[in-house]
Design an enzyme around this catalytic site. Structure first.
Site, PDB file in Angstrom:
ATOM      1  N   TYR A  59      27.493  45.819  58.245  1.00  0.00           N
ATOM      2  CA  TYR A  59      28.390  46.885  57.773  1.00  0.00           C
ATOM      3  C   TYR A  59      28.485  48.034  58.771  1.00  0.00           C
ATOM      4  O   TYR A  59      29.540  48.666  58.885  1.00  0.00           O
ATOM      5  CB  TYR A  59      27.980  47.351  56.365  1.00  0.00           C
ATOM      6  CG  TYR A  59      28.302  46.284  55.342  1.00  0.00           C
ATOM      7  CD1 TYR A  59      29.627  46.022  54.992  1.00  0.00           C
ATOM      8  CD2 TYR A  59      27.305  45.493  54.785  1.00  0.00           C
ATOM      9  CE1 TYR A  59      29.943  45.006  54.087  1.00  0.00           C
ATOM     10  CE2 TYR A  59      27.611  44.475  53.879  1.00  0.00           C
ATOM     11  CZ  TYR A  59      28.931  44.241  53.544  1.00  0.00           C
ATOM     12  OH  TYR A  59      29.252  43.239  52.665  1.00  0.00           O
ATOM     13  N   HIS A 114      36.218  46.952  45.634  1.00  0.00           N
ATOM     14  CA  HIS A 114      35.046  46.354  46.296  1.00  0.00           C
ATOM     15  C   HIS A 114      34.266  47.365  47.136  1.00  0.00           C
ATOM     16  O   HIS A 114      33.483  46.974  47.990  1.00  0.00           O
ATOM     17  CB  HIS A 114      35.476  45.156  47.162  1.00  0.00           C
ATOM     18  CG  HIS A 114      35.922  43.975  46.354  1.00  0.00           C
ATOM     19  ND1 HIS A 114      36.623  42.904  46.884  1.00  0.00           N
ATOM     20  CD2 HIS A 114      35.763  43.679  45.031  1.00  0.00           C
ATOM     21  CE1 HIS A 114      36.877  42.019  45.923  1.00  0.00           C
ATOM     22  NE2 HIS A 114      36.377  42.468  44.796  1.00  0.00           N
TER      23      HIS A 114
HETATM   24  P1  OAD Z   1      40.920  36.429  52.449  1.00  0.00           P
HETATM   25  O1  OAD Z   1      40.409  36.402  53.856  1.00  0.00           O
HETATM   26  O2  OAD Z   1      40.330  35.482  51.474  1.00  0.00           O
HETATM   27  O3  OAD Z   1      42.485  36.143  52.462  1.00  0.00           O
HETATM   28  C1  OAD Z   1      43.338  36.790  53.357  1.00  0.00           C
HETATM   29  C2  OAD Z   1      44.768  36.491  52.984  1.00  0.00           C
HETATM   30  O4  OAD Z   1      45.597  37.228  53.861  1.00  0.00           O
HETATM   31  C3  OAD Z   1      45.186  35.015  53.129  1.00  0.00           C
HETATM   32  O5  OAD Z   1      45.935  34.637  51.980  1.00  0.00           O
HETATM   33  C4  OAD Z   1      46.061  35.006  54.380  1.00  0.00           C
HETATM   34  O6  OAD Z   1      47.112  34.047  54.302  1.00  0.00           O
HETATM   35  C5  OAD Z   1      46.641  36.403  54.350  1.00  0.00           C
HETATM   36  N1  OAD Z   1      47.039  36.956  55.653  1.00  0.00           N
HETATM   37  C6  OAD Z   1      46.425  36.831  56.843  1.00  0.00           C
HETATM   38  N2  OAD Z   1      47.077  37.511  57.790  1.00  0.00           N
HETATM   39  C7  OAD Z   1      48.144  38.118  57.178  1.00  0.00           C
HETATM   40  C8  OAD Z   1      49.201  38.962  57.608  1.00  0.00           C
HETATM   41  N3  OAD Z   1      49.312  39.371  58.870  1.00  0.00           N
HETATM   42  N4  OAD Z   1      50.111  39.371  56.680  1.00  0.00           N
HETATM   43  C9  OAD Z   1      50.013  38.972  55.386  1.00  0.00           C
HETATM   44  N5  OAD Z   1      49.032  38.169  54.932  1.00  0.00           N
HETATM   45  C10 OAD Z   1      48.113  37.743  55.800  1.00  0.00           C
HETATM   46  O7  OAD Z   1      40.804  37.945  51.963  1.00  0.00           O
HETATM   47  P2  OAD Z   1      40.814  38.536  50.488  1.00  0.00           P
HETATM   48  O8  OAD Z   1      41.644  37.708  49.577  1.00  0.00           O
HETATM   49  O9  OAD Z   1      41.103  39.982  50.605  1.00  0.00           O
HETATM   50  O10 OAD Z   1      35.019  40.679  48.868  1.00  0.00           O
HETATM   51  O11 OAD Z   1      39.291  38.367  50.091  1.00  0.00           O
HETATM   52  C11 OAD Z   1      38.893  38.816  48.831  1.00  0.00           C
HETATM   53  C12 OAD Z   1      37.462  39.270  48.861  1.00  0.00           C
HETATM   54  O12 OAD Z   1      36.622  38.239  49.373  1.00  0.00           O
HETATM   55  C13 OAD Z   1      37.193  40.430  49.800  1.00  0.00           C
HETATM   56  O13 OAD Z   1      37.483  41.688  49.238  1.00  0.00           O
HETATM   57  C14 OAD Z   1      35.739  40.302  50.051  1.00  0.00           C
HETATM   58  C15 OAD Z   1      35.687  38.818  50.302  1.00  0.00           C
HETATM   59  O14 OAD Z   1      34.505  38.215  50.186  1.00  0.00           O
HETATM   60  C16 OAD Z   1      33.849  41.311  48.974  1.00  0.00           C
HETATM   61  O15 OAD Z   1      33.352  41.643  50.038  1.00  0.00           O
HETATM   62  C17 OAD Z   1      33.213  41.603  47.659  1.00  0.00           C
END
Ligand code: OAD
Length: 240
Positions: A59, A114
């Site tokens: 972090y 989060h």
């Molecule tokens: P993910 O890494 O799981 O998903 C990222 C999403 O962003 C995917 O659907 C990609 O297709 C999309 N993506 C990537 N680049 C992009 C761009 N330039 N424009 C638009 N979309 C794009 O991330 P989260 O869903 O945020 O939790 O993950 C959820 C949680 O899992 C996080 O908050 C974290 C993690 O573990 C904790 O730390 C508690």
């Protein structure tokens, strides 16, 4: 969507995808690894207990990166603040991101479910402190003077923050928009279902549609910096 509404209630949920073009790696794109550790290995209370130095370093590195001059809010963040400027408090921006790019992009009504990178928390009292520098197991906590500080992050297995206000807003939502999240992590991944049951029109904007895409009434595929400004302009054009 083609409903004329004045100041609809909107809940926007964002994930790592909205910050990807600002230079912050998403969780599940790329290899999902950090120094050969799976993200889940550094983002749990068990990991912190077993290897606190590793978790502090993880972090600290992300907090340092967030403060590099090259990391700036992008057109997606800024478009959401433009939407808020049009509809005011009727918009709640819920982010799973721990960066502060929504705030730096001008959004005000933001909740970080989060947690936040630029914050430290006393492991005993739960008090939170703005924190921009590195800290670790030797840093004195401002409230108790002991070495109790932990990252102000919701780890896997912990309860996300602000859930009451999020569910209140979802229950009133006319429009629910999910941007740049893979729909893998609950409870955030379940918000679309809650909003739908409350009668909201649901929109997903994503580079690759997430696991819950079937629940969205409208889907827009592409980069956040392109899709979100267009979506915001289309929405604003429909408000009286
Ligand atoms: P993910 O890494 O799981 O998903 C990222 C999403 O962003 C995917 O659907 C990609 O297709 C999309 N993506 C990537 N680049 C992009 C761009 N330039 N424009 C638009 N979309 C794009 O991330 P989260 O869903 O945020 O939790 O993950 C959820 C949680 O899992 C996080 O908050 C974290 C993690 O573990 C904790 O730390 C508690």
């Amino acid at each position: 969507m083609n409903t004329k509404m004045t100041k609809p209630n909107i809940v926007v949920l964002t994930g790592a995808g909205i910050s990807a073009e600002s230079g912050i790696k998403t969780f599940r794109d790329n290899d999902g690894l950090w120094e050969n550790h799976r993200i889940e290995e550094v983002a749990t209370p068990e990991a912190f207990h077993a290897n606190p130095d590793l978790v502090y370093r993880f972090y600290n590195a992300r907090r340092t990166q967030l403060q590099q001059a090259s990391v700036k809010p992008n057109a997606g963040h800024k478009a959401l603040s433009k939407l808020e400027a049009h509809i005011g408090k009727n918009l709640l921006l819920v982010t799973q991101n721990v960066d502060d790019l929504h705030e730096r992009g001008g959004s005000q009504n933001v909740v970080h479910m989060h947690g936040e990178l630029k914050s430290a928390r006393c492991g005993d009292s739960g008090k939170r402190f703005e924190w921009l520098d590195d800290f670790d197991g030797t840093t004195a906590c401002p409230c108790c003077g002991r070495n109790t500080l932990r990252p102000d992050i919701v780890w896997f297995g912990e309860m996300p923050m602000h859930m009451d206000s999020i569910y209140d807003a979802l229950a009133m939502a006319d429009i629910f928009i999910s941007i740049g999240t893979s729909g893998n992590v609950y409870p955030a991944a379940g918000f679309v279902q809650v909003a739908k049951e409350a009668g909201a029109f649901t929109i997903e904007a994503n580079l690759a549609f997430g696991a819950t895409n079937a629940l969205f009434d409208e889907s827009r595929q592409g980069l956040a910096t392109e899709v979100v400004p267009k979506l915001v302009d289309d929405l604003i054009a429909q408000f009286n």
